[in-house]
Design an enzyme around this catalytic site. Sequence first.
Site, PDB file in Angstrom:
ATOM      1  N   HIS A  60       0.835  -1.204   0.000  1.00 21.39           N
ATOM      2  CA  HIS A  60       0.000   0.000   0.000  1.00 21.39           C
ATOM      3  C   HIS A  60       0.870   1.254   0.000  1.00 21.39           C
ATOM      4  CE1 HIS A  60      -3.688   2.305   1.236  1.00 21.39           C
ATOM      5  NE2 HIS A  60      -2.766   3.102   1.758  1.00 21.39           N
ATOM      6  N   GLU A  61       1.809   1.317   0.928  1.00 24.29           N
ATOM      7  CA  GLU A  61       2.638   2.513   1.027  1.00 24.29           C
ATOM      8  C   GLU A  61       3.581   2.648  -0.165  1.00 24.29           C
ATOM      9  OE1 GLU A  61       1.689   4.612   3.069  1.00 24.29           O
ATOM     10  OE2 GLU A  61       0.437   3.303   4.299  1.00 24.29           O
ATOM     11  N   HIS A  64       1.857   4.654  -2.751  1.00 30.59           N
ATOM     12  CA  HIS A  64       2.013   6.088  -2.479  1.00 30.59           C
ATOM     13  C   HIS A  64       3.399   6.561  -2.888  1.00 30.59           C
ATOM     14  CE1 HIS A  64      -1.699   6.953  -0.368  1.00 30.59           C
ATOM     15  NE2 HIS A  64      -1.489   6.024   0.552  1.00 30.59           N
ATOM     16  N   GLU A  99      -4.611   7.862  -2.830  1.00 30.69           N
ATOM     17  CA  GLU A  99      -5.098   6.565  -2.356  1.00 30.69           C
ATOM     18  C   GLU A  99      -5.412   5.617  -3.513  1.00 30.69           C
ATOM     19  OE1 GLU A  99      -4.885   5.430   0.573  1.00 30.69           O
ATOM     20  OE2 GLU A  99      -4.348   7.333   1.512  1.00 30.69           O
TER      21      GLU A  99
END
Length: 304
Positions: A60-61, A64, A99
């Site tokens: 997930h990160e 980003h 996101e």
Amino acid sequence: MDRQKAFARTLTERVGFDYGHGRLDETVHPFEISFTRDDVRITARYRPGYLPAGLFAALHEAGHGMYEQGIDPEIGRSALTTDIVNLYAVGGASFGMHESQSRLLENRVGRSRRFWELNFGLLRDAFPEQLADVSAAEFWRAVNLVRPGLIRVEADELTYDLHIMLRVELEAAVIAGDLAVADLPAAWAERMKADLGLEVPDDAGGVLQDVHWSTGYVGSFPTYTLGNVMASQLFAAAERDLAVAAGLEAGDYAPLRLWLTHAVHRHGRSRTPEEILQAATGDGLDPGPYLAYLEGKYPIAGAG
């Protein structure tokens, strides 16, 4: 834990996070922060008895982080890559668009069956004792299990947006003056029971689990669902690119990253989310691809 951290780095590097201009560290609540496109830092938290927590937090990160690393150098260190309100470097067109990149990598790539058909061998090599009698198909099913849980960042794809709805509605009630801050823990527990059928054992697993309110990000939770919607729109468009589709099938994630860099990352804040979606997909914000994806992957969700 050390093996979890090492594998998280291996996997995030494999999908495209550039460790020549970034790093991965441990934290109590996963986040990404960039100082410039050349210094992008991602974090994850790890649980000794539950591998997916750290693994999917890192993916997930990394989504980003890859967004920030993909900013066009010509607009770096400018107003187009700066959060003027919070005074730090961030190139995303919006929190929702940011996101979209993290949820796309975490779910559309990282929870796909083909991803684990290709990468489970690496995971089993890292955890030979724990996964000796587990197949790639079994692991894929395990990380896609639909089961209500207390923790938002570890929620499955179907119940995730229920966590967002709970937070948004409680937040709106506080802002409207209909709910006192002191009453939030009890209201949280009541909603968690009503929405997900779960008893909240303590505030650490309840109202205090996220850092958003305490850091002043009031109004930020809807961006996660917006991100889910945009992620499906963008991924559907990306898959129509033959190089991207072939790469995903073969375990080469560079074409997808290049597509996202061209369509999303490089623009920084020079385009609005709507402009990015229109150029990349031909449509504005549309929940249709997201709902179709969920109903296709979890057929019972569309039953009735």
